[in-house]
Write an enzyme that holds these catalytic residues in place. Structure first.
Site, PDB file in Angstrom:
ATOM      1  CD  GLU A  49      -3.071  -0.770   0.110  1.00 48.84           C
ATOM      2  OE1 GLU A  49      -3.224   0.391  -0.327  1.00 48.84           O
ATOM      3  OE2 GLU A  49      -3.731  -1.734  -0.306  1.00 48.84           O
ATOM      4  CG  ASN A  53      -0.544   5.491  -0.716  1.00 48.80           C
ATOM      5  OD1 ASN A  53      -1.485   5.142  -1.418  1.00 48.80           O
ATOM      6  ND2 ASN A  53      -0.651   5.659   0.584  1.00 48.80           N
ATOM      7  NE  ARG A 107      -5.513   4.308  -6.448  1.00 43.74           N
ATOM      8  CZ  ARG A 107      -4.576   3.396  -6.289  1.00 43.74           C
ATOM      9  NH1 ARG A 107      -4.368   2.498  -7.208  1.00 43.74           N
ATOM     10  NH2 ARG A 107      -3.852   3.370  -5.197  1.00 43.74           N
TER      11      ARG A 107
END
Length: 148
Positions: A49, A53, A107
């Protein structure tokens, strides 16, 4: 300041093909603490994650550098810092709210919420125009308790 027993430093380009490598490299490094499968998966997911990002948000129009540092401490603490020198986050508190996303579309905006649910502590520091640093801590209890 306590020095880690062992540490890993890595630098990758913010290309989506590198996300899997980052996740695998970090999990291979922490395997020396003999974590449970669940602990390993929690860390793999959180690294995934955080790196995603950087790829998607920090450098939306270009390829930049992602810096990964992992420290292993004698109390079972794994500290992972993933940082970039990208566009930064204007409002970290807002960015950490579940479902908040600046991109829309498919998203989900759950990256930080996922990290917080899998790790014991997550800290995000960011300066707009200079980049973001995500520090995640997890205490590995490991398989020494007869489980796993």
């Amino acid at each position: 300041k306590v020095k880690p027993l062992n540490e890993l430093k890595m630098q990758l380009e913010s290309r989506s093909v590198n996300e899997g490598y980052a996740r695998t490299a970090v999990s291979a490094f922490i395997s020396q603490l003999d974590p449970t499968i669940e602990e390993l998966n929690d860390i793999r997911t959180s690294v995934s994650e955080a790196v995603t990002n950087c790829i998607v948000h920090a450098y939306p129009e270009s390829v930049g550098e992602i810096y990964i540092w992992v420290g292993l401490f004698d109390d079972g603490l794994v500290r992972i810092r993933i940082r970039d020198r990208g566009c930064g986050i204007a409002d970290v508190r807002q960015a950490m709210e579940p479902l908040f996303t600046t991109l829309g579309g498919e998203r989900a905006g759950l990256g930080f919420a996922v990290m917080e649910s899998f790790m014991d502590k997550v800290r995000v520091r960011s300066v707009p125009g200079k980049g973001t640093s995500v520090t995640m801590d997890k205490f590995i209890k490991g398989r020494g308790d007869g489980q796993g």
